[in-house]
Scaffold this motif. Structure first.
Motif, PDB file in Angstrom:
ATOM      1  N   GLN A  41      43.334  56.005  21.056  1.00 50.76           N
ATOM      2  CA  GLN A  41      42.792  56.352  19.737  1.00 50.76           C
ATOM      3  C   GLN A  41      41.485  55.601  19.433  1.00 50.76           C
ATOM      4  OE1 GLN A  41      44.665  56.456  15.246  1.00 50.76           O
ATOM      5  NE2 GLN A  41      45.865  55.551  16.843  1.00 50.76           N
ATOM      6  N   MET A  42      41.477  54.283  19.617  1.00 49.74           N
ATOM      7  CA  MET A  42      40.315  53.481  19.244  1.00 49.74           C
ATOM      8  C   MET A  42      39.226  53.517  20.320  1.00 49.74           C
ATOM      9  SD  MET A  42      41.041  52.516  16.249  1.00 49.74           S
ATOM     10  CE  MET A  42      39.703  51.401  15.909  1.00 49.74           C
ATOM     11  N   GLY A  43      39.622  53.318  21.583  1.00 50.57           N
ATOM     12  CA  GLY A  43      38.637  53.257  22.666  1.00 50.57           C
ATOM     13  C   GLY A  43      37.834  54.537  22.776  1.00 50.57           C
ATOM     14  N   VAL A  61      37.132  53.194  30.893  1.00 54.11           N
ATOM     15  CA  VAL A  61      38.181  52.875  31.866  1.00 54.11           C
ATOM     16  C   VAL A  61      39.562  52.979  31.232  1.00 54.11           C
ATOM     17  CG1 VAL A  61      39.128  51.052  33.358  1.00 54.11           C
ATOM     18  CG2 VAL A  61      36.650  51.256  33.063  1.00 54.11           C
ATOM     19  N   ASP A  62      40.478  53.647  31.915  1.00 54.14           N
ATOM     20  CA  ASP A  62      41.881  53.628  31.481  1.00 54.14           C
ATOM     21  C   ASP A  62      42.753  53.639  32.726  1.00 54.14           C
ATOM     22  OD1 ASP A  62      43.263  54.542  28.460  1.00 54.14           O
ATOM     23  OD2 ASP A  62      44.530  54.416  30.256  1.00 54.14           O
ATOM     24  N   SER A  63      43.854  52.872  32.668  1.00 53.94           N
ATOM     25  CA  SER A  63      44.752  52.813  33.831  1.00 53.94           C
ATOM     26  C   SER A  63      45.596  54.081  33.932  1.00 53.94           C
ATOM     27  CB  SER A  63      45.653  51.581  33.728  1.00 53.94           C
ATOM     28  OG  SER A  63      46.266  51.553  32.464  1.00 53.94           O
ATOM     29  N   PRO A 120      46.456  48.326  24.351  1.00 56.34           N
ATOM     30  CA  PRO A 120      47.474  48.010  23.331  1.00 56.34           C
ATOM     31  C   PRO A 120      47.515  46.530  22.958  1.00 56.34           C
ATOM     32  CG  PRO A 120      48.360  49.545  24.934  1.00 56.34           C
ATOM     33  CD  PRO A 120      47.024  49.115  25.474  1.00 56.34           C
ATOM     34  N   GLU A 121      48.053  46.300  21.745  1.00 58.21           N
ATOM     35  CA  GLU A 121      48.053  44.953  21.136  1.00 58.21           C
ATOM     36  C   GLU A 121      49.131  44.061  21.773  1.00 58.21           C
ATOM     37  OE1 GLU A 121      45.675  44.128  19.281  1.00 58.21           O
ATOM     38  OE2 GLU A 121      46.262  42.796  17.671  1.00 58.21           O
ATOM     39  N   ILE A 122      48.956  43.758  23.057  1.00 57.98           N
ATOM     40  CA  ILE A 122      49.919  42.922  23.787  1.00 57.98           C
ATOM     41  C   ILE A 122      49.141  41.714  24.312  1.00 57.98           C
ATOM     42  CG2 ILE A 122      51.502  42.840  25.776  1.00 57.98           C
ATOM     43  CD1 ILE A 122      51.560  45.985  25.547  1.00 57.98           C
ATOM     44  N   LEU A 125      48.565  41.206  28.095  1.00 54.81           N
ATOM     45  CA  LEU A 125      47.728  42.271  28.687  1.00 54.81           C
ATOM     46  C   LEU A 125      46.245  41.975  28.422  1.00 54.81           C
ATOM     47  CD1 LEU A 125      47.446  45.071  30.021  1.00 54.81           C
ATOM     48  CD2 LEU A 125      47.803  46.099  27.773  1.00 54.81           C
ATOM     49  N   LYS A 126      45.926  41.577  27.195  1.00 60.34           N
ATOM     50  CA  LYS A 126      44.524  41.272  26.851  1.00 60.34           C
ATOM     51  C   LYS A 126      44.048  40.046  27.636  1.00 60.34           C
ATOM     52  CE  LYS A 126      44.489  43.655  22.549  1.00 60.34           C
ATOM     53  NZ  LYS A 126      43.711  44.812  22.275  1.00 60.34           N
ATOM     54  N   PHE A 127      44.890  39.007  27.751  1.00 57.77           N
ATOM     55  CA  PHE A 127      44.473  37.794  28.474  1.00 57.77           C
ATOM     56  C   PHE A 127      44.165  38.155  29.931  1.00 57.77           C
ATOM     57  CE2 PHE A 127      47.526  35.293  25.476  1.00 57.77           C
ATOM     58  CZ  PHE A 127      46.624  35.450  24.434  1.00 57.77           C
ATOM     59  N   THR A 147      40.886  43.795  19.185  1.00 53.66           N
ATOM     60  CA  THR A 147      42.221  43.382  18.698  1.00 53.66           C
ATOM     61  C   THR A 147      42.324  43.406  17.175  1.00 53.66           C
ATOM     62  OG1 THR A 147      43.890  41.646  18.721  1.00 53.66           O
ATOM     63  CG2 THR A 147      41.611  40.902  18.752  1.00 53.66           C
ATOM     64  N   SER A 148      43.525  43.770  16.686  1.00 55.12           N
ATOM     65  CA  SER A 148      43.766  43.780  15.239  1.00 55.12           C
ATOM     66  C   SER A 148      44.231  42.420  14.748  1.00 55.12           C
ATOM     67  CB  SER A 148      44.878  44.774  14.888  1.00 55.12           C
ATOM     68  OG  SER A 148      44.581  46.041  15.341  1.00 55.12           O
ATOM     69  N   SER A 149      44.822  41.624  15.639  1.00 62.01           N
ATOM     70  CA  SER A 149      45.472  40.408  15.130  1.00 62.01           C
ATOM     71  C   SER A 149      45.527  39.231  16.101  1.00 62.01           C
ATOM     72  CB  SER A 149      46.907  40.747  14.703  1.00 62.01           C
ATOM     73  OG  SER A 149      47.635  41.256  15.809  1.00 62.01           O
TER      74      SER A 149
HETATM   75  N1  LIG Z   1      45.118  52.235  15.786  1.00 60.51           N
HETATM   76  C1  LIG Z   1      44.467  51.584  14.829  1.00 60.51           C
HETATM   77  O1  LIG Z   1      44.453  51.968  13.653  1.00 60.51           O
HETATM   78  C2  LIG Z   1      43.668  50.358  15.201  1.00 60.51           C
HETATM   79  C3  LIG Z   1      42.660  49.920  14.325  1.00 60.51           C
HETATM   80  C4  LIG Z   1      41.891  48.804  14.683  1.00 60.51           C
HETATM   81  C5  LIG Z   1      42.172  48.128  15.884  1.00 60.51           C
HETATM   82  N2  LIG Z   1      43.184  48.583  16.699  1.00 60.51           N
HETATM   83  C6  LIG Z   1      43.406  47.857  17.965  1.00 60.51           C
HETATM   84  O2  LIG Z   1      42.768  48.584  19.010  1.00 60.51           O
HETATM   85  C7  LIG Z   1      43.493  48.391  20.229  1.00 60.51           C
HETATM   86  C8  LIG Z   1      43.860  49.734  20.804  1.00 60.51           C
HETATM   87  O3  LIG Z   1      44.637  50.445  19.878  1.00 60.51           O
HETATM   88  P1  LIG Z   1      44.856  52.042  20.005  1.00 60.51           P
HETATM   89  O4  LIG Z   1      45.491  52.443  18.722  1.00 60.51           O
HETATM   90  O5  LIG Z   1      43.617  52.699  20.470  1.00 60.51           O
HETATM   91  O6  LIG Z   1      45.946  52.088  21.200  1.00 60.51           O
HETATM   92  P2  LIG Z   1      46.361  53.350  22.104  1.00 60.51           P
HETATM   93  O7  LIG Z   1      47.759  53.100  22.502  1.00 60.51           O
HETATM   94  O8  LIG Z   1      46.016  54.639  21.412  1.00 60.51           O
HETATM   95  O9  LIG Z   1      45.382  53.235  23.392  1.00 60.51           O
HETATM   96  C9  LIG Z   1      45.472  52.208  24.350  1.00 60.51           C
HETATM   97  C10 LIG Z   1      44.965  52.749  25.696  1.00 60.51           C
HETATM   98  O10 LIG Z   1      44.902  51.646  26.615  1.00 60.51           O
HETATM   99  C11 LIG Z   1      45.309  52.126  27.879  1.00 60.51           C
HETATM  100  N3  LIG Z   1      45.721  51.005  28.708  1.00 60.51           N
HETATM  101  C12 LIG Z   1      46.899  50.324  28.710  1.00 60.51           C
HETATM  102  N4  LIG Z   1      46.866  49.343  29.632  1.00 60.51           N
HETATM  103  C13 LIG Z   1      45.636  49.388  30.219  1.00 60.51           C
HETATM  104  C14 LIG Z   1      45.000  48.624  31.255  1.00 60.51           C
HETATM  105  N5  LIG Z   1      45.625  47.610  31.836  1.00 60.51           N
HETATM  106  N6  LIG Z   1      43.742  48.976  31.613  1.00 60.51           N
HETATM  107  C15 LIG Z   1      43.100  50.012  31.025  1.00 60.51           C
HETATM  108  N7  LIG Z   1      43.665  50.773  30.046  1.00 60.51           N
HETATM  109  C16 LIG Z   1      44.908  50.460  29.638  1.00 60.51           C
HETATM  110  C17 LIG Z   1      46.434  53.113  27.563  1.00 60.51           C
HETATM  111  O11 LIG Z   1      46.646  54.016  28.652  1.00 60.51           O
HETATM  112  C18 LIG Z   1      45.891  53.803  26.309  1.00 60.51           C
HETATM  113  O12 LIG Z   1      45.137  54.945  26.632  1.00 60.51           O
HETATM  114  C19 LIG Z   1      44.676  47.487  19.880  1.00 60.51           C
HETATM  115  O13 LIG Z   1      44.330  46.155  20.122  1.00 60.51           O
HETATM  116  C20 LIG Z   1      44.854  47.727  18.386  1.00 60.51           C
HETATM  117  O14 LIG Z   1      45.494  46.649  17.735  1.00 60.51           O
HETATM  118  C21 LIG Z   1      43.918  49.682  16.397  1.00 60.51           C
END
Ligand SMILES: NC(=O)c1ccc[n+]([C@@H]2O[C@H](COP(=O)([O-])OP(=O)(O)OC[C@H]3O[C@@H](n4cnc5c(N)ncnc54)[C@H](O)[C@@H]3O)[C@@H](O)[C@H]2O)c1
Length: 318
Positions: A41-43, A61-63, A120-122, A125-127, A147-149
């Motif tokens: 969604q965000m990327g 990039v996406d896995s 994702p907010e894990i 994973l981010k580290f 990151t959100s938090s």
């Molecule tokens: N959704 C919101 O409203 C919102 C708002 C602001 C910030 N955020 C933050 O943005 C970040 C992403 O949120 P989102 O809602 O887009 O999540 P999402 O689940 O829609 O997308 C995450 C993407 O990351 C990919 N991914 C997972 N592991 C990976 C890896 N090792 N390498 C490459 N790609 C990988 C997944 O396949 C997925 O397409 C989070 O940190 C979230 O907290 C979200």
């Protein structure tokens, strides 16, 4: 520059920044190629806006191949909608689409000047991703997280085994875009303890080039947006739970009284109640301040799987 910096912040930031020596000194930092990690969604939104407004090539990039395919198809749908509504021409749409380059591994980010992570907010994973980005991306590249938090300082610390060596950690910053990225103008730029002034300036400049209005803050639980927004939503849920007002009255008074497009309960449904609860837990856990305790009704709704719009049921039915 379109950034909002409070007087209090302005007086604090240089002190924080003087705690360490910055390792890279730059003139105007130019982003010729962007990397985005995570095509969700965000990327996807970040990549599309960078292609349309900043007009830079974006390696996305996406896995997951499924996420990449879905993301690119969604970008094409959004571009077609913009053309149909005469917001952009077909040529502009084609040019933006041509700038989006899908890729399946981080190794493709060896030539970017700026990378924005949106997985994702894990925390683990981010580290892991930031420790890899520090090795793969050029030594001048800015490493940003959406990151959100999660603490920016902790993410930055993951880029090096030696805390004294700030050559990588000083390049880490947060560009916290608001959702949906193509529509919302605001972005929070957050410095970790190690972030250099050059990195902060480059992040503000690039987000401004993307057409966003930057607000700057230091690394603190919830940063600015969620520190203010989530207690507001949580208090609205407590008002509902304790019978101060019903759902429609709570949303109506805030919508019609503060000129926002939707009330707090509807907004919570759109954000996702699980996300709201996770952020309240971070605020509560990190500050140990009882004013941030999550509402019992919010916890119960998440336990029931009533997560808002994405699950079809929240404070409203979808
Ligand atoms: N959704 C919101 O409203 C919102 C708002 C602001 C910030 N955020 C933050 O943005 C970040 C992403 O949120 P989102 O809602 O887009 O999540 P999402 O689940 O829609 O997308 C995450 C993407 O990351 C990919 N991914 C997972 N592991 C990976 C890896 N090792 N390498 C490459 N790609 C990988 C997944 O396949 C997925 O397409 C989070 O940190 C979230 O907290 C979200």
């Amino acid at each position: 520059m379109a950034s909002v910096i409070s007087k209090r912040y302005a007086s604090r930031l240089p002190g924080q920044l003087r705690l360490f020596s910055t390792t890279c000194s730059r003139g105007a930092f130019e982003v010729k190629r962007l990397g985005v990690v995570g095509a969700g969604q965000m990327g996807l939104g970040i990549a599309l806006v960078a292609a349309m407004k900043a007009q830079v090539p974006v390696t996305l990039v996406d896995s997951s191949q499924t996420s990449l395919d879905k993301g690119i198809a969604f970008a094409e749908k959004l571009l077609a909608k913009d053309v149909a509504k005469s917001r952009i021409t077909q040529e502009q749409s084609d040019a933006a689409r041509a700038l989006l380059i899908p890729a399946s591994s981080l190794e493709h980010l060896s030539d970017v000047d700026f990378v924005i992570e949106a997985v994702p907010e894990i925390p683990s994973l981010k580290f892991d991703i930031f420790s890899k980005l520090a090795q793969i991306c050029p030594k001048h590249a800015i490493l940003a997280t959406n990151t959100s938090s999660i603490s920016i300082t902790r993410i930055a610390a993951a880029t090096s085994l030696d805390p004294k060596d700030t050559s990588n950690s000083s390049r880490v910053v947060s560009t916290h875009f608001m959702n949906p990225v193509p529509i919302q103008k605001g972005v929070e730029i957050i410095s970790g303890l190690q972030t250099s002034k050059e990195t902060l300036d480059a992040a503000v400049a690039f987000c401004t080039r993307m057409g966003k209005i930057a607000s700057v803050s230091i690394d603190s639980p919830g940063f600015l947006a969620n520190r203010i927004l989530m207690p507001y939503i949580n208090e609205a849920i407590i008002c509902l739970d304790t019978g101060v007002g019903d759902r429609d009255s709570i949303d109506a008074i805030m919508k019609n009284g503060t000129n926002v497009p939707m009330g707090p309960l509807q907004l919570a449904d759109f954000i996702g109640l699980d996300t709201c609860l996770a952020i309240m837990k971070v605020l509560h856990g990190e500050t140990c301040d009882s004013k941030y305790r999550p509402s019992i009704l919010l916890k119960n709704m998440v336990d029931a799987g009533w997560l808002g719009k994405k699950s079809g049921k929240g404070f409203y039915d979808y």
